[in-house]
Design a protein around this motif. Structure first.
Motif: not given
Length: 332
Positions: A51-55, A202-211
């Motif tokens: 599966a695509p890592l960042f997605a 932390a998780v919403w900041i990480a989610a934004a960066a990973l998107w």
């Protein structure tokens, strides 16, 4: 008409949260259980190899953030708005422990055997035992440092050795620093924001960066390539390994300090080894079981110390906090 969410009371102040439990065993129990859940990530991640890592990671942390918001609404708990330098600490937690850590692991195994990355992560207890108390303005407890070395040796036995090249060693060092950063960078904000606040931000900041990473490197349609069999694994990573494990871990750090909590990171390779057996894998050899025994010995040794020299200045973590501005979301 706007509706206030669990982040703020009608007075503009966050509602008081229940007092912290005085039971001394809860901190070690939360740390051990949280790290056991993190150890389950190894087996689950195997289902996402194609599966695509960042997605996948972006979807994971988005689902985790939404779940945390729902939990806060249902339990009427409050999360204060970060202010000033706290944003920098939270971004550091998200980018190091959630984004770069995953990049280091995935890219690292292309240059080194997984065991090499595992051994690097196994050294985290030593960093936490040395640096955690310093961030709290105290000296490291000698017995905790010794126990951290014992846990690291045991975890290294469980994980084993492996071949690598220069790039692999670099990625191994990156994963070590990022894993330590996940805890150490949270120390300055944990007392005021609490486990729920640190986890949510932390998780919403990480989610934004990973998107952003997914859209720019994998393409807009990457998330659509996920197959139905991928979704249970993503759900486990989001709910078990992120929401539950993060809350347990940060609660434990607040109660027993980063040094002693760090001893329980040795549970990760142990849980991975045991989980592999439960999923039908081969039974580990004597060296692995010897490593498990050494990890247990190190944890028991470190927990014999009292919390004084190591614990964070969070003795009132979970107690009603001073007045501060709450976050208010539109709608209701």
């Amino acid at each position: 008409m706007t509706t206030r969410t669990p982040w703020a009371t009608d007075s503009g102040r966050p509602a008081a949260t229940p007092a912290r439990s005085a039971r001394p065993w809860t901190g070690p129990w939360y740390a051990g259980l949280g790290m056991a859940l993190v150890g389950s990530q190894v087996a689950v991640s195997g289902l996402l190899a194609d599966a695509p890592l960042f997605a996948v990671q972006a979807l994971r942390y988005t689902l985790a953030a939404a779940t945390l918001v729902l939990v806060l609404r249902l339990t009427r708990q409050t999360v204060p708005r970060p202010r000033g330098r706290e944003w920098a600490w939270l971004v550091g937690v998200a980018l190091s422990g959630l984004v770069l850590f995953n990049v280091g692991v995935v890219r690292g195994v292309a240059h080194a055997e997984p065991a090499v990355i595992g051994v690097a992560v196994a050294a985290v207890p030593i960093l936490l035992a040395l640096l955690g108390p310093l961030l709290g303005g105290t000296r490291p407890a000698p017995l905790v440092v010794v126990a951290a070395v014992v846990v690291t040796l045991g975890a290294a036995l469980v994980t084993g050795g492996g071949r690598t090249d220069a790039a692999g060693l670099g990625y191994a060092l990156l994963t070590l620093l990022c894993e330590a950063g996940f805890t150490l960078l949270a120390v300055p904000v944990l007392r005021r924001l609490g486990p729920h606040g640190v986890s949510l931000h932390a998780v919403w900041i990480a989610a934004a960066a990973l998107w952003v990473l997914s859209l720019t490197t994998e393409g807009p349609g990457a998330v659509l390539t996920l197959r139905p069999e991928h979704l249970p694994a993503v759900a486990h990573l989001a709910l078990g390994v992120t929401v539950v494990a993060f809350l347990l871990w940060y609660t434990a750090v607040g109660r027993i300090g980063p040094g002693r909590a760090g001893l329980f990171t040795g549970v990760v390779p142990v849980a991975s080894a045991v989980g592999g057996v439960l999923l039908g894998g081969p039974v580990p050899g004597p060296v692995v079981w010897a490593g498990v025994a050494v990890v247990v010995l190190g944890v028991v040794l470190g927990m014999r110390t009292r919390s004084g020299p190591d614990a964070l200045a969070t003795t009132n973590l979970g107690q009603p906090a001073p007045p501060r501005t709450g976050i208010q979301l539109p709608g209701g």
